[in-house]
Design a protein around this motif. Sequence first.
Motif, PDB file in Angstrom:
ATOM      1  N   PHE A  15       0.774  -1.337  -0.188  1.00 51.43           N
ATOM      2  CA  PHE A  15       0.037   0.233  -0.096  1.00 51.43           C
ATOM      3  C   PHE A  15       0.940   1.357  -0.109  1.00 51.43           C
ATOM      4  CE2 PHE A  15      -2.979  -2.999   1.972  1.00 51.43           C
ATOM      5  CZ  PHE A  15      -3.994  -3.111   1.028  1.00 51.43           C
ATOM      6  N   SER A  16       2.087   1.237   0.986  1.00 47.90           N
ATOM      7  CA  SER A  16       2.690   2.473   0.943  1.00 47.90           C
ATOM      8  C   SER A  16       3.770   2.410  -0.214  1.00 47.90           C
ATOM      9  CB  SER A  16       3.634   2.475   2.280  1.00 47.90           C
ATOM     10  OG  SER A  16       2.620   2.676   3.347  1.00 47.90           O
ATOM     11  N   ALA A  17       4.036   1.265  -0.839  1.00 50.79           N
ATOM     12  CA  ALA A  17       4.872   1.413  -2.007  1.00 50.79           C
ATOM     13  C   ALA A  17       4.283   1.986  -3.169  1.00 50.79           C
ATOM     14  CB  ALA A  17       5.310  -0.292  -2.257  1.00 50.79           C
ATOM     15  N   LEU A  18       2.927   1.622  -3.368  1.00 49.39           N
ATOM     16  CA  LEU A  18       2.019   2.386  -4.364  1.00 49.39           C
ATOM     17  C   LEU A  18       1.942   3.659  -4.226  1.00 49.39           C
ATOM     18  CD1 LEU A  18      -0.877  -0.277  -4.538  1.00 49.39           C
ATOM     19  CD2 LEU A  18       1.141  -0.315  -6.113  1.00 49.39           C
ATOM     20  N   SER A  19       1.893   4.460  -3.011  1.00 45.39           N
ATOM     21  CA  SER A  19       1.860   5.664  -2.920  1.00 45.39           C
ATOM     22  C   SER A  19       3.297   6.362  -3.185  1.00 45.39           C
ATOM     23  CB  SER A  19       1.372   6.026  -1.595  1.00 45.39           C
ATOM     24  OG  SER A  19       0.097   5.805  -1.244  1.00 45.39           O
ATOM     25  N   TYR A  20       4.371   5.646  -2.687  1.00 50.40           N
ATOM     26  CA  TYR A  20       5.865   6.111  -3.014  1.00 50.40           C
ATOM     27  C   TYR A  20       6.026   6.147  -4.578  1.00 50.40           C
ATOM     28  CZ  TYR A  20       8.236   6.700   1.209  1.00 50.40           C
ATOM     29  OH  TYR A  20       8.579   7.178   2.588  1.00 50.40           O
ATOM     30  N   ALA A  21       5.396   5.137  -5.179  1.00 53.71           N
ATOM     31  CA  ALA A  21       5.391   5.067  -6.777  1.00 53.71           C
ATOM     32  C   ALA A  21       4.752   6.185  -7.611  1.00 53.71           C
ATOM     33  CB  ALA A  21       5.143   3.694  -7.093  1.00 53.71           C
ATOM     34  N   GLU A  22       3.603   6.642  -7.122  1.00 55.38           N
ATOM     35  CA  GLU A  22       2.966   7.882  -7.681  1.00 55.38           C
ATOM     36  C   GLU A  22       3.669   8.794  -7.423  1.00 55.38           C
ATOM     37  OE1 GLU A  22      -1.210  10.067  -7.277  1.00 55.38           O
ATOM     38  OE2 GLU A  22      -1.338   8.013  -7.485  1.00 55.38           O
ATOM     39  N   LEU A  23       4.127   9.042  -6.266  1.00 54.93           N
ATOM     40  CA  LEU A  23       4.686  10.433  -5.721  1.00 54.93           C
ATOM     41  C   LEU A  23       6.176  10.740  -6.365  1.00 54.93           C
ATOM     42  CD1 LEU A  23       3.336  11.134  -1.988  1.00 54.93           C
ATOM     43  CD2 LEU A  23       2.543  12.204  -4.181  1.00 54.93           C
ATOM     44  N   ALA A  24       6.779   9.534  -6.247  1.00 55.53           N
ATOM     45  CA  ALA A  24       8.254   9.633  -7.091  1.00 55.53           C
ATOM     46  C   ALA A  24       8.319  10.063  -8.484  1.00 55.53           C
ATOM     47  CB  ALA A  24       8.926   8.150  -6.917  1.00 55.53           C
ATOM     48  N   GLY A  25       7.184   9.503  -9.043  1.00 57.12           N
ATOM     49  CA  GLY A  25       7.106  10.029 -10.600  1.00 57.12           C
ATOM     50  C   GLY A  25       6.680  11.408 -10.696  1.00 57.12           C
ATOM     51  N   LEU A  26       5.639  11.753  -9.607  1.00 63.22           N
ATOM     52  CA  LEU A  26       5.276  13.176  -9.748  1.00 63.22           C
ATOM     53  C   LEU A  26       6.475  14.219  -9.343  1.00 63.22           C
ATOM     54  CD1 LEU A  26       2.802  14.881 -10.456  1.00 63.22           C
ATOM     55  CD2 LEU A  26       2.045  14.429  -7.911  1.00 63.22           C
ATOM     56  N   ILE A  27       6.983  13.934  -8.268  1.00 63.26           N
ATOM     57  CA  ILE A  27       7.707  14.677  -7.539  1.00 63.26           C
ATOM     58  C   ILE A  27       9.168  14.179  -7.359  1.00 63.26           C
ATOM     59  CG2 ILE A  27       8.407  16.299  -5.674  1.00 63.26           C
ATOM     60  CD1 ILE A  27       5.200  16.131  -4.920  1.00 63.26           C
ATOM     61  N   PRO A  28       9.920  14.295  -8.345  1.00 63.58           N
ATOM     62  CA  PRO A  28      11.336  13.256  -8.455  1.00 63.58           C
ATOM     63  C   PRO A  28      12.165  14.039  -7.966  1.00 63.58           C
ATOM     64  CG  PRO A  28      10.783  14.185 -10.728  1.00 63.58           C
ATOM     65  CD  PRO A  28       9.696  14.495  -9.946  1.00 63.58           C
ATOM     66  N   ALA A  29      12.266  14.259  -6.424  1.00 68.91           N
ATOM     67  CA  ALA A  29      13.229  15.135  -5.803  1.00 68.91           C
ATOM     68  C   ALA A  29      14.049  14.330  -4.682  1.00 68.91           C
ATOM     69  CB  ALA A  29      12.288  16.224  -4.924  1.00 68.91           C
ATOM     70  N   SER A  30      15.349  14.655  -4.647  1.00 70.15           N
ATOM     71  CA  SER A  30      16.041  13.793  -3.507  1.00 70.15           C
ATOM     72  C   SER A  30      15.677  13.600  -2.023  1.00 70.15           C
ATOM     73  CB  SER A  30      17.336  14.332  -3.566  1.00 70.15           C
ATOM     74  OG  SER A  30      18.103  14.287  -4.849  1.00 70.15           O
ATOM     75  N   GLY A  31      14.527  14.304  -1.764  1.00 73.95           N
ATOM     76  CA  GLY A  31      14.105  14.592  -0.279  1.00 73.95           C
ATOM     77  C   GLY A  31      13.079  13.419  -0.071  1.00 73.95           C
ATOM     78  N   SER A  32      12.756  12.557  -1.181  1.00 74.60           N
ATOM     79  CA  SER A  32      11.802  11.436  -0.647  1.00 74.60           C
ATOM     80  C   SER A  32      10.400  12.117  -0.150  1.00 74.60           C
ATOM     81  CB  SER A  32      12.334  10.386  -0.028  1.00 74.60           C
ATOM     82  OG  SER A  32      11.599   9.160   0.176  1.00 74.60           O
ATOM     83  N   SER A  33       9.917  11.500   0.927  1.00 72.80           N
ATOM     84  CA  SER A  33       8.625  11.836   1.441  1.00 72.80           C
ATOM     85  C   SER A  33       8.709  13.256   2.191  1.00 72.80           C
ATOM     86  CB  SER A  33       8.106  10.655   2.610  1.00 72.80           C
ATOM     87  OG  SER A  33       9.441  10.406   3.687  1.00 72.80           O
ATOM     88  N   TYR A  34       9.971  13.606   2.438  1.00 75.82           N
ATOM     89  CA  TYR A  34      10.139  14.936   3.105  1.00 75.82           C
ATOM     90  C   TYR A  34       9.704  15.916   2.053  1.00 75.82           C
ATOM     91  CZ  TYR A  34      12.817  19.303   3.509  1.00 75.82           C
ATOM     92  OH  TYR A  34      13.112  20.719   3.206  1.00 75.82           O
ATOM     93  N   SER A  35      10.050  15.822   0.623  1.00 69.29           N
ATOM     94  CA  SER A  35       9.669  16.752  -0.481  1.00 69.29           C
ATOM     95  C   SER A  35       8.337  16.669  -0.620  1.00 69.29           C
ATOM     96  CB  SER A  35      10.553  16.559  -1.516  1.00 69.29           C
ATOM     97  OG  SER A  35      11.953  16.319  -1.448  1.00 69.29           O
ATOM     98  N   TYR A  36       7.539  15.126  -0.543  1.00 66.66           N
ATOM     99  CA  TYR A  36       6.181  15.219  -0.747  1.00 66.66           C
ATOM    100  C   TYR A  36       5.409  15.794   0.191  1.00 66.66           C
ATOM    101  CZ  TYR A  36       8.411  10.988  -3.234  1.00 66.66           C
ATOM    102  OH  TYR A  36       9.366  10.164  -3.834  1.00 66.66           O
ATOM    103  N   THR A  37       5.494  15.929   1.421  1.00 62.52           N
ATOM    104  CA  THR A  37       5.041  16.507   2.188  1.00 62.52           C
ATOM    105  C   THR A  37       5.248  18.012   2.500  1.00 62.52           C
ATOM    106  OG1 THR A  37       6.530  15.904   3.977  1.00 62.52           O
ATOM    107  CG2 THR A  37       4.874  14.556   4.176  1.00 62.52           C
ATOM    108  N   TYR A  38       6.103  18.615   1.838  1.00 66.27           N
ATOM    109  CA  TYR A  38       6.465  19.966   1.740  1.00 66.27           C
ATOM    110  C   TYR A  38       5.504  20.392   0.742  1.00 66.27           C
ATOM    111  CZ  TYR A  38       9.663  23.946   3.027  1.00 66.27           C
ATOM    112  OH  TYR A  38       9.979  24.957   3.459  1.00 66.27           O
ATOM    113  N   ALA A  39       5.040  19.472  -0.298  1.00 61.09           N
ATOM    114  CA  ALA A  39       4.385  20.120  -1.285  1.00 61.09           C
ATOM    115  C   ALA A  39       2.819  19.926  -0.829  1.00 61.09           C
ATOM    116  CB  ALA A  39       4.164  19.187  -2.656  1.00 61.09           C
ATOM    117  N   THR A  40       2.447  19.236   0.038  1.00 63.28           N
ATOM    118  CA  THR A  40       1.065  19.131   0.407  1.00 63.28           C
ATOM    119  C   THR A  40       0.638  19.184   2.024  1.00 63.28           C
ATOM    120  OG1 THR A  40       1.792  16.624   1.224  1.00 63.28           O
ATOM    121  CG2 THR A  40       0.835  16.921  -1.166  1.00 63.28           C
ATOM    122  N   LEU A  41       1.508  18.968   2.895  1.00 64.32           N
ATOM    123  CA  LEU A  41       1.094  19.328   4.378  1.00 64.32           C
ATOM    124  C   LEU A  41       1.785  20.335   4.984  1.00 64.32           C
ATOM    125  CD1 LEU A  41       1.370  15.323   5.262  1.00 64.32           C
ATOM    126  CD2 LEU A  41      -0.811  16.826   4.920  1.00 64.32           C
TER     127      LEU A  41
END
Length: 459
Positions: free
Chosen positions: A73-99
């Motif tokens: 479940f988490s791997a699928l979410s990582y896959a979507e966000l890694a393709g959408l936001i290919p930044a080196s920060g991983s989940s840190y970058s994803y949450t900066y854009a959303t939360l």
Amino acid sequence: MGVRARVLRRKPIEQLVHPGGGLQKTLGVGHLTMISIGATLGTGIFVVLGEAVPAAGPAIVLSFVLAGFTALFSALSYAELAGLIPASGSSYSYTYATLGELIAWVCGWCLVLEYGVSVAAVAVGWGQYVNELLDLVAGVRIPDVLSQPPGAGGVVNIPAVLIVVLAMLVLLGGAKGSARTNTVLVLIKVGALIMFCAVAFTAFKAGNLKPFYPLGLAGMSAGAATLFFSYIGFDAASTAGEEAKNPQRDLPRAIILSLVVITALYCAVALAAVGAMPWQQFEGSEAALSRVLTDNVSGAIWPILLSIGAVVATTSVVLTVLYGQTRILYSMSRDGLVPSLFAKLNKNGVPYLNTIIIGSFIGVLAALVPLGALADATSIGTLFAFLLVNLAVIILRRTRPDAPRGFRVPFSPVTPMLGVAFCVYMMFSLGFATWVAFLAWMVVGLAIYFSYGIRKAKV
């Protein structure tokens, strides 16, 4: 800008995807897949069976499937966000854009805990495997005074320091060279586990699998809870987003492919192990795979080859997880949340001061600190980051529905919501001491953010 506005400010996706300058794009889908496998396939499979099999019996094979399904479940979410936001920060970058910035800092601080402490823990494990290998081959061991930290019968853990320093030197040579080294190490350790399966299956007895559920479905679930932490690390490819040649296409493929390969290998190893040795005999066995070969298969060479595989496996984990740690701090430094020296690059496009500082700190930690319960805090930090990634998918589907995605989580928002639920369940299954360590780490992190990061952030 008031404090409330500062902690809630978000970073535009476009700024995360195109930060300007920086790291070199040298990694293909093969390299990225090997980074995730390298970070995941390590000490877990070599020691976890001794803890999990007594809880589940032969049903441990299905426990691996259930744990892998939970991670999916988490791997699928990582896959979507890694393709959408290919930044080196991983989940840190994803949450900066959303939360928002504060939650992004908390997520990044969790990743610093997860990656830093886990590298130190794996480095300590590497020293133990080296001692086992020396004992098998030459009948000698490194004295405890030089291979154990204070409080565990020693003065300094020199082998643990050695492997961290070696990994640090490899990383300073550049991402492409590091990825090639990791690929070789991954192929060796996968080969060692395939060798184990081939040899152990020669001692396979169908009677060892009966009854298949000696401790019921509850036992199988308990085994899965223990085994879940063998899957931590599949997200490592997402820290290489800015060094991937085609991140929108390759990152999702690498994350999903690595999880499939790891789950298949885990299930094969588990089936071979419980088929070769009665499940009751796994109780208290720290080196379960080695014991299976020693007690049930003729030939002294097989435990030696497996020990070599274990040493290589932990080497690969130290290398890839230390890589991920430096890239996360690189992203946080570029955003101004930690000092700028963590983002300075050398001629090879490597954040060299970052790598040297983090490598030195982890080396000291591995050399002098008996990790004990502190290492368990890596699990809670990881699960919290996973939870935030699943939430980020749900939020971005609403706020940026038309943004280009190389992969889309199926059945959203149900799938990421299930990912959140599983993460919460796993977090609250951890012990009180782990929560105390995690909350203490959070207090330190918030103090740093409100005294430094909130004023220096570049949004």
